[in-house]
Scaffold this motif. Structure first.
Motif, PDB file in Angstrom:
ATOM      1  N   ALA A  26       0.823  -1.207   0.000  1.00 51.96           N
ATOM      2  CA  ALA A  26       0.000   0.000   0.000  1.00 51.96           C
ATOM      3  C   ALA A  26       0.860   1.261   0.000  1.00 51.96           C
ATOM      4  O   ALA A  26       0.482   2.285  -0.587  1.00 51.96           O
ATOM      5  CB  ALA A  26      -0.941  -0.002   1.203  1.00 51.96           C
ATOM      6  N   ALA A  27       2.021   1.205   0.655  1.00 51.27           N
ATOM      7  CA  ALA A  27       2.892   2.381   0.752  1.00 51.27           C
ATOM      8  C   ALA A  27       3.830   2.520  -0.438  1.00 51.27           C
ATOM      9  O   ALA A  27       4.511   3.538  -0.564  1.00 51.27           O
ATOM     10  CB  ALA A  27       3.714   2.303   2.042  1.00 51.27           C
ATOM     11  N   ASP A  28       3.882   1.534  -1.315  1.00 52.11           N
ATOM     12  CA  ASP A  28       4.778   1.573  -2.459  1.00 52.11           C
ATOM     13  C   ASP A  28       4.284   2.617  -3.466  1.00 52.11           C
ATOM     14  O   ASP A  28       3.133   2.542  -3.927  1.00 52.11           O
ATOM     15  CB  ASP A  28       4.819   0.190  -3.124  1.00 52.11           C
ATOM     16  N   PRO A  29       5.109   3.597  -3.857  1.00 48.03           N
ATOM     17  CA  PRO A  29       4.664   4.594  -4.838  1.00 48.03           C
ATOM     18  C   PRO A  29       4.241   3.990  -6.171  1.00 48.03           C
ATOM     19  O   PRO A  29       3.383   4.548  -6.862  1.00 48.03           O
ATOM     20  CB  PRO A  29       5.897   5.496  -5.003  1.00 48.03           C
ATOM     21  N   VAL A  30       4.810   2.860  -6.545  1.00 47.80           N
ATOM     22  CA  VAL A  30       4.447   2.232  -7.808  1.00 47.80           C
ATOM     23  C   VAL A  30       2.997   1.740  -7.771  1.00 47.80           C
ATOM     24  O   VAL A  30       2.308   1.750  -8.797  1.00 47.80           O
ATOM     25  CB  VAL A  30       5.417   1.075  -8.127  1.00 47.80           C
ATOM     26  N   THR A  31       2.521   1.320  -6.614  1.00 49.64           N
ATOM     27  CA  THR A  31       1.132   0.902  -6.492  1.00 49.64           C
ATOM     28  C   THR A  31       0.201   2.050  -6.857  1.00 49.64           C
ATOM     29  O   THR A  31      -0.758   1.874  -7.625  1.00 49.64           O
ATOM     30  CB  THR A  31       0.836   0.418  -5.055  1.00 49.64           C
ATOM     31  N   ARG A  32       0.488   3.229  -6.333  1.00 48.39           N
ATOM     32  CA  ARG A  32      -0.333   4.401  -6.654  1.00 48.39           C
ATOM     33  C   ARG A  32      -0.165   4.790  -8.116  1.00 48.39           C
ATOM     34  O   ARG A  32      -1.135   5.170  -8.785  1.00 48.39           O
ATOM     35  CB  ARG A  32       0.044   5.562  -5.745  1.00 48.39           C
ATOM     36  N   ARG A  33       1.036   4.678  -8.635  1.00 48.60           N
ATOM     37  CA  ARG A  33       1.282   5.045 -10.025  1.00 48.60           C
ATOM     38  C   ARG A  33       0.518   4.132 -10.983  1.00 48.60           C
ATOM     39  O   ARG A  33      -0.053   4.582 -11.985  1.00 48.60           O
ATOM     40  CB  ARG A  33       2.777   4.972 -10.319  1.00 48.60           C
ATOM     41  N   LEU A  34       0.492   2.847 -10.702  1.00 46.84           N
ATOM     42  CA  LEU A  34      -0.263   1.917 -11.535  1.00 46.84           C
ATOM     43  C   LEU A  34      -1.747   2.256 -11.522  1.00 46.84           C
ATOM     44  O   LEU A  34      -2.428   2.183 -12.558  1.00 46.84           O
ATOM     45  CB  LEU A  34      -0.040   0.483 -11.060  1.00 46.84           C
ATOM     46  N   GLY A  35      -2.269   2.612 -10.346  1.00 43.83           N
ATOM     47  CA  GLY A  35      -3.666   3.011 -10.269  1.00 43.83           C
ATOM     48  C   GLY A  35      -3.953   4.268 -11.065  1.00 43.83           C
ATOM     49  O   GLY A  35      -4.988   4.382 -11.739  1.00 43.83           O
ATOM     50  N   GLN A  36      -3.043   5.241 -11.017  1.00 46.30           N
ATOM     51  CA  GLN A  36      -3.210   6.466 -11.790  1.00 46.30           C
ATOM     52  C   GLN A  36      -3.166   6.187 -13.288  1.00 46.30           C
ATOM     53  O   GLN A  36      -3.943   6.760 -14.065  1.00 46.30           O
ATOM     54  CB  GLN A  36      -2.111   7.465 -11.410  1.00 46.30           C
ATOM     55  N   LEU A  37      -2.269   5.310 -13.687  1.00 42.60           N
ATOM     56  CA  LEU A  37      -2.165   4.956 -15.102  1.00 42.60           C
ATOM     57  C   LEU A  37      -3.437   4.265 -15.575  1.00 42.60           C
ATOM     58  O   LEU A  37      -3.942   4.551 -16.670  1.00 42.60           O
ATOM     59  CB  LEU A  37      -0.951   4.055 -15.317  1.00 42.60           C
ATOM     60  N   GLU A  38      -3.959   3.373 -14.767  1.00 38.04           N
ATOM     61  CA  GLU A  38      -5.199   2.683 -15.109  1.00 38.04           C
ATOM     62  C   GLU A  38      -6.338   3.678 -15.301  1.00 38.04           C
ATOM     63  O   GLU A  38      -7.097   3.602 -16.282  1.00 38.04           O
ATOM     64  CB  GLU A  38      -5.537   1.683 -14.003  1.00 38.04           C
ATOM     65  N   GLU A  39      -6.470   4.625 -14.386  1.00 38.80           N
ATOM     66  CA  GLU A  39      -7.523   5.626 -14.495  1.00 38.80           C
ATOM     67  C   GLU A  39      -7.317   6.510 -15.720  1.00 38.80           C
ATOM     68  O   GLU A  39      -8.290   6.873 -16.403  1.00 38.80           O
ATOM     69  CB  GLU A  39      -7.554   6.478 -13.227  1.00 38.80           C
ATOM     70  N   ALA A  40      -6.067   6.863 -16.007  1.00 36.81           N
ATOM     71  CA  ALA A  40      -5.789   7.732 -17.149  1.00 36.81           C
ATOM     72  C   ALA A  40      -6.185   7.057 -18.462  1.00 36.81           C
ATOM     73  O   ALA A  40      -6.778   7.695 -19.347  1.00 36.81           O
ATOM     74  CB  ALA A  40      -4.315   8.110 -17.169  1.00 36.81           C
TER      75      ALA A  40
END
Length: 438
Positions: free
Chosen positions: A400-414
């Motif tokens: 959950a704290a890994d920045p890549v986890t958030r980045r993957l979610g942002q990419l998916e939404e984009a």
């Protein structure tokens, strides 16, 4: 609430235009698209709930005799049950869930699945023929659905016609096996042949699936619902195992640790960018990563159900000699679940340029190795459950704290937003370059 749909579940996609969902032209090129949503219907939720019973029956079957032969039979039956679910879910995600064909076909499949669930718990010598008959009918219904779709044009026939032929052949093998002695080697051999044919056909004909790519929002939702059902089986088995013991602090601590494990696994799974491989398939017109994503859920779901049996049986057998066997089951199944999560993450990462910076992937592999270590250490039930809870919670927090986890979610939404606006990127890498860094 309209047309039999839940009020809250609202999934959107870019998909084929169809003026009448009852007569949808599935041969239309997906590149000519409009913004359209596909909700998970009440009928689909009812269909998925049948698997609450099926998983419970399979778990009880394994818990009654967790030896090697029983584990093999459990695995074979589990693959068959999972594939029955996958057949319905992928058909709805490809061709829609509002057509009369899908609704009547799903109702018929629910009846066949109810009969399948009835036969899962008994000895195959007694129930093997009944299971084969019910499952053969289920496959025949699935084949009929694809025959109906294949009549919508040559583009649809290229994929759906081949699927209908495969499912029809598998149905014939299942029905033929019902004539053989229950649990015999010949019967089990036909089951394996039929399942192999079913599972490998989408892989071999993936180049014909451009007009039948699954809905990139709908299918992840259905898959997620099935994982919730599997994780819920952990709670069911914990409650069942706790009935064999007194409700005191000694027994409540491992029960609480097992429930925390279920919550941590839920967080580990749903922290993944679950729709990214399907979005990649739509953008790049290649179904390989999508199939890897879908098939990767089979070992994860199986591992969670086996883990539920190990945790529940461990509570029931606390303090006895059987607890060591339950500990080995817990360690092996948890390792498989974590390895599958690592595979699913790797499958998403290889679509992007983020693989080399990801920290969660090696953490999940290390966690799987530590889970294997539980097989070789001597712990009691409380120690095993506390170790498992500590491991899964630590991994959940780390991912959950890994920045890549958030980045993957942002990419998916984009990518979803661009598809919704009719602006399809040429590749996932192009979308990655335009998406701001986390």
């Amino acid at each position: 609430m309209t047309h039999g749909h839940p009020d809250e579940v609202n999934i959107q996609r870019t998909c084929e235009a169809a003026s009448d969902p009852q007569d949808q032209d599935t041969s239309e090129d997906q590149e000519q698209s409009v913004y359209q949503e596909q909700k998970v219907s009440w009928l689909e939720l009812f269909f998925d709930l049948i698997f609450v019973v099926a998983f419970d029956q399979l778990a009880k079957r394994l818990g009654q005799s967790p030896d090697a032969a029983s584990l093999l039979h459990f695995g074979l039956l589990f693959v068959a049950v999972w594939w029955a679910w996958a057949g319905n879910s992928t058909f709805a995600a490809r061709y829609g869930n509002e057509t009369r064909t899908y609704r009547w076909g799903t109702l018929a499949q629910i009846v066949s699945l109810g009969m399948i669930a009835l036969t899962l718990r008994g000895d195959l010598m007694d129930t093997g023929s009944a299971f084969a008959l019910a499952y053969g009918v289920n496959r025949a219904i699935q084949a009929t659905l694809y025959v109906t779709v294949s009549r919508h044009g040559p583009a649809a026939a290229a994929f759906a016609g081949r699927m209908a032929l495969s499912f029809g052949t598998a149905a014939a093998l299942w029905l033929l096996s019902a004539l053989l002695p229950g649990g015999s080697a010949a019967q089990l051999g036909l089951w394996c042949a039929a399942l192999t044919l079913d599972v490998l056909t989408p892989v071999f004909i993936r180049n014909h699936s451009r007009h039948a790519l699954p809905h990139e929002g709908h299918l992840p939702e259905r898959v997620g619902l099935l994982q919730i059902i599997a994780l819920g089986e952990i709670v069911t088995e914990i409650v069942g195992g706790s009935r064999q013991q007194k409700l005191d602090a000694v027994n409540l601590v491992p029960a609480l640790a097992a429930i925390i494990t279920a919550v941590a696994l839920w967080r580990l799974y749903f922290d993944q960018a679950r729709a990214l491989p399907l979005l990649g398939a739509r953008v790049e017109r290649r179904a390989g990563r999508m199939l890897a994503w879908l098939y990767g859920h089979l070992p994860f779901t199986l591992a969670v159900v086996v883990l539920s049996v190990g945790l529940g049986q461990g509570l029931a057998a606390a303090g006895s000699a059987d607890a060591a066997g339950d500990q080995r089951m817990v360690g092996a199944s948890l390792a498989l679940a974590l390895l599958t999560l690592a595979f699913l993450r790797w499958n998403s990462l290889r679509l992007t340029r983020l693989l080399y910076v990801d920290r969660s992937l090696p953490a999940l592999v290390l966690g799987a190795a530590l889970a294997v270590g539980l097989i070789f250490v001597d712990l009691d039930t409380r120690g095993t459950h506390l170790a498992v809870a500590t491991l899964t919670v630590t991994l959940a927090l780390f991912v959950a704290a890994d920045p890549v986890t958030r980045r993957l979610g942002q990419l998916e939404e984009a990518i979803m937003e661009r598809l919704a606006e009719g602006d399809q990127p040429e590749s996932v890498e192009e979308a990655t370059r335009q998406e701001p860094a986390a």
